[in-house]
Design an enzyme around this catalytic site. Structure first.
Site, short mmCIF file in Angstrom:
data_model
loop_
_atom_site.label_atom_id
_atom_site.label_comp_id
_atom_site.label_asym_id
_atom_site.label_seq_id
_atom_site.Cartn_x
_atom_site.Cartn_y
_atom_site.Cartn_z
N ALA A 65 -15.29 2.76 -18.67
CA ALA A 65 -15.00 4.19 -18.72
C ALA A 65 -14.00 4.44 -19.84
O ALA A 65 -13.21 3.54 -20.19
CB ALA A 65 -14.45 4.65 -17.37
N GLY A 109 -16.53 -0.03 -16.03
CA GLY A 109 -17.64 0.86 -15.73
C GLY A 109 -18.94 0.43 -16.41
O GLY A 109 -20.03 0.77 -15.94
N GLU A 112 -20.36 -2.02 -14.10
CA GLU A 112 -20.80 -1.29 -12.91
C GLU A 112 -22.09 -0.51 -13.18
O GLU A 112 -22.97 -0.44 -12.33
CB GLU A 112 -19.68 -0.35 -12.45
N GLU A 132 -10.22 -3.85 -14.90
CA GLU A 132 -9.41 -2.67 -14.53
C GLU A 132 -7.98 -3.03 -14.14
O GLU A 132 -7.05 -2.27 -14.38
CB GLU A 132 -10.08 -1.91 -13.39
#
Ligand code: HXC
Length: 258
Positions: A65, A109, A112, A132
């Site tokens: 992200a 992300g 993911e 993260e």
């Protein structure tokens, strides 16, 4: 269709989506995820499309992200806006098969997003990780849930707790990816797998995806019953008659249910 942060094209019966923020290593922001959701919805609604491929660049599938967006995000904004669920559901909810073709970084992300897809094909350059913890946050789009289901708990823990990336070979050995191919073959292999899937009966392919996903959500007995009922319903399809007749007549089946 024209997008800014992705490239969406149709090749035969396959919808190909290329994440396209190369300077930011395909960091995922709202604009990109909105476009991805829109392209997926378009392919979902197009009865000529039988499978979808999502890919990135040689260097990065997606490096996570967008940290510059999250940097100043407050708890209230994250909670009230239900940060990231809004435009990530499109991938999860897509009923047609989606293949992630991953080269380079698939981090946070990005990892993911790949795990939301049904099949991950990895280039030998791929690296998967959930870094993260380095940023003072935790995975927020399924990393702590999908990773331990895909690989071992110990490996998932080490990736998330210690921010240890795994390479393509380790990802294959652990069951995260279906196979590893040379980087220069990645897109061809993904497209040929998607084309092969798209040549089968679309409703049957969708039922298979739904049944396998069901195995994550139910007990074995519930899942077996769900599969049995879907199996029965396949006998209502012209494609079942065609597939079996073609076998008996020793010819290639021509499926028509879309
Ligand atoms: C914003 C990013 C980015 C990201 C890279 N960039 N990753 N921008 N968000 N996630 C930008 C860099 O700032 C840089 O911009 C450019 O892309 C190239 O990256 P470099 O770092 O210069 O490349 P390199 O040295 O090759 O290192 C590659 C890398 C590193 C190891 C992948 O970029 C990195 O560690 N990125 C962050 C990975 C990460 O922490 N991902 C998880 C994010 S959190 P400039 O302008 O300097 O050229 C997350 C939470 C998900 O994903 C929660 C649910 C969605």
């Amino acid at each position: 269709m024209s997008y800014v942060n992705i490239i969406a094209e149709v090749r035969g019966k396959v919808g190909l989506i290329t994440l396209n923020r190369p300077k930011q290593l395909n960091a995922l922001n709202d604009d990109l995820m909105d476009e991805l959701g829109s392209a997926l919805a378009t392919y979902e609604a197009d009865e000529n499309i039988g499978a979808i491929v999502i890919t990135g660049s040689d260097k990065a599938f997606a490096a996570g992200a967008d940290i510059t967006v999250m940097q100043s995000l407050t708890y209230m904004e994250a909670y009230k806006g239900d940060f990231i669920s809004r435009n990530w559901e499109g991938v999860k909810n897509c009923r047609k098969p989606v293949i992630a073709a991953v080269a380079g970084y698939a981090l946070g992300g990005g990892c993911e997003l790949a795990m939301m897809c049904d099949i991950i094909l990895a280039a030998d350059t791929a690296q998967f990780g959930q870094p993260e913890v380095r940023l003072g946050i935790l995975p927020g789009a399924g990393g702590t849930q999908r990773l331990p289901r895909a690989i071992s708990k110990a490996k998932a823990m080490e990736m998330c707790l210690a921010s240890r990336n795994i390479d393509a070979e380790e990802a294959e050995r652990s069951g995260l990816v279906s196979r590893v191919v040379p980087a220069d073959r990645l897109l061809d292999e993904a497209m040929s797998t998607a084309t092969r899937i798209a040549g089968f009966s679309l409703p049957v392919v969708m039922m298979i995806k739904e049944c396998i996903n069901r195995s994550y959500e139910s007990s074995l007995n519930e899942g077996l019953l769900f599969e049995r009922r879907a199996f029965h319903s396949a006998f209502a399809l012209d494609d079942q008659k065609e597939g079996m007749t073609a076998f008996v007549e020793k010819r290639k089946a021509a499926f028509t249910n879309r």
